[in-house]
Write an enzyme that holds these catalytic residues in place. Structure first.
Site: not given
Ligand code: HAX
Length: 431
Positions: A231, A261, A307, A316, A362
């Site tokens: 964002s 996000h 994250h 947080r 979150d």
């Molecule tokens: N559950 C399952 N798998 C997860 C995971 C979770 N909570 N977090 C990461 N992974 C997976 C990823 O999907 C990725 O899989 P692929 O290789 O198959 O694509 C792998 O682990 C490596 O990812 P990463 O390097 O650990 O994490 P990223 O930096 O790529 O992504 C995210 C960060 C926040 C998007 C990710 O951890 C996620 O999808 N979490 C769940 C959604 C979430 O809570 N989002 C909110 C984040 C905070 C925020 O921005 N709020 O607004």
């Protein structure tokens, strides 16, 4: 005492000079290399953006102007906004003046409500908020002054005007969207004796002091998370084209509306209620483990965990967790979040994919809102948005004050990357 604008005006010339000197004298110093993995991996870790409002340390979490967020949890939203923008907390008079400034700008034009009431009943509350901000663009001081030939040195003043106007309206807009979308009755007007976040709680229709305190905390904790998140970065790019703050914030919030996000808080509560539904109430640790594995094995992510930058429990999350523990430890939804916190990191570690198995902001916030009767989880990202607008806007005003140019990184083709790799391999082989 000085007003926010005066405080900024005093600091901008020296800051401009500091940055100009840095670029003049050290413009060619290399800060970051870029690998093929980073180019295909969402630019993770590439240092190519400036953000002076806040920083996310992988282990400490969010620092606002160098202060850990855990040390700011008793502050008001106005104090945080001032801190983000000026770099210092306001004195008592500065704080009172900012509170008054925001209240004076809180009135929302009737045409906005007409549009909100005419949106389809299925429209997502984030769609409504983004639309409301986009149609307020008609009021942009920045655009009008730009059309009249405003000087570059003055861009920040018009950006500040728009930002204060928008910020003043956001709690009323968001609360009104809640009332319209969920049939809560007449809109509630703000009160002059309440501050920005207390008015938000009041306009949501709940005058319990503990609820106002939760909304204050919510506004403080979500206010900023450095410059590279979807964002903030989106808004930064849009505003770099000198699109005004209304356009930039609505674009940034469209990014916040994504499930990876800001929409994750909606998904989190869905997850928590799903577990409770399955096991008829808060699960045991074993049941939570079983449910989490099911989610992972079906190829879904566990919302609220992981994250892109953090590598420890998000402070947080800790602040929200503390709030729940001290106010309603026996609430079944809160207890489910608590069991999740004990179990999910271990499951994610055993699963072996997520780099960071710890909870982010979150994971627990929805349970607290739910306790106070905000049960409409599709609405949660709107609350996040009102707060995050503070970070987006303060970053935007800072960018205009520093007279930053349009953002325009170089993209390359896959063929170009393959050619670079071939050259690097040939060099390594001594060919
Ligand atoms: N559950 C399952 N798998 C997860 C995971 C979770 N909570 N977090 C990461 N992974 C997976 C990823 O999907 C990725 O899989 P692929 O290789 O198959 O694509 C792998 O682990 C490596 O990812 P990463 O390097 O650990 O994490 P990223 O930096 O790529 O992504 C995210 C960060 C926040 C998007 C990710 O951890 C996620 O999808 N979490 C769940 C959604 C979430 O809570 N989002 C909110 C984040 C905070 C925020 O921005 N709020 O607004």
């Amino acid at each position: 005492m000085s007003t926010l604008k005066e405080a900024l005006a005093q600091r901008i010339p020296a800051r401009r000079e500091e940055i100009a000197a840095l670029v003049r004298e050290h413009g060619d110093t290399v800060l970051s290399d870029v690998t093929v993995k980073q180019v295909y991996g969402g630019m993770r870790g590439v240092k190519s953006l400036v953000c002076d409002t806040s920083l996310v340390d992988p282990h400490q979490g969010l620092l606002i102007r160098g202060i850990p967020i855990a040390d700011l949890t008793r502050r008001t939203a106005e104090e945080i906004f001032h801190l983000l923008l000026v770099g210092e907390l306001p004195d008592a008079e500065g704080l009172a003046s900012l509170k008054q400034t925001l209240f004076a700008r809180s009135e929302i034009p009737e045409y906005v409500w007409k549009v909100m009431r005419n949106m389809p009943e299925t429209a997502h509350p984030m769609d409504m908020l983004i639309t409301a901000i986009a149609i307020l663009e008609d009021q942009s001081v920045f655009r009008k002054r730009y059309d009249q030939g405003m000087k570059k040195e003055e861009y920040w003043e018009a950006a500040l005007e728009d930002s204060l106007n928008l910020l003043g309206k956001l709690p009323g807009l968001a609360a009104g969207i809640h009332r319209i979308r969920y049939g809560k009755g007449e809109l509630i007007l703000p009160r002059a004796d309440l501050d920005w976040s207390a008015n938000f709680a009041h306009m949501l229709g709940n005058d319990e002091p503990d609820f106002a305190d939760l909304i204050r905390l919510y506004m403080v904790l979500h206010s900023d998370h450095e410059g590279g998140n979807v964002s903030a970065f989106t808004a930064h790019v849009v505003a770099s084209a000198l699109s005004d703050p209304y356009y930039a914030v609505s674009a940034g919030l469209a990014g916040l509306a994504g499930p990876l996000h800001g929409l994750a808080n909606q998904e989190c509560l869905k997850f928590v209620l799903g577990v409770m539904d399955r096991f008829d109430g808060p699960p045991s640790a074993e049941q939570m483990e079983e449910y989490t594995w099911e989610i992972l094995e079906s190829g879904r992510v566990v919302p609220g965990y992981g994250h892109a930058v953090l590598r420890a429990t998000d402070p947080r999350f800790t602040a929200f967790h503390e709030f729940g523990r001290s106010h309603f430890p026996d609430d079944p939804v809160f207890r489910t979040v608590d069991v999740g916190f004990q179990v999910i990191p271990g499951v994610l570690e055993a699963h072996g994919k997520a780099t960071n198995p710890w909870p982010n902001v979150d994971a627990g916030s929805g349970a607290l809102l739910y306790h106070y009767g905000i049960t409409e989880m599709r609405y949660y990202t709107v609350l996040f948005s009102v707060s995050r607008a503070m970070g987006i806007l303060t970053q935007l005003i800072t960018s205009r004050a520093m007279m930053e140019p349009i953002t325009r990184p170089k993209s390359v083709s896959t063929k170009w990357i393959q050619d670079q790799v071939a050259v690097a391999e040939a060099q390594a082989a001594g060919v």
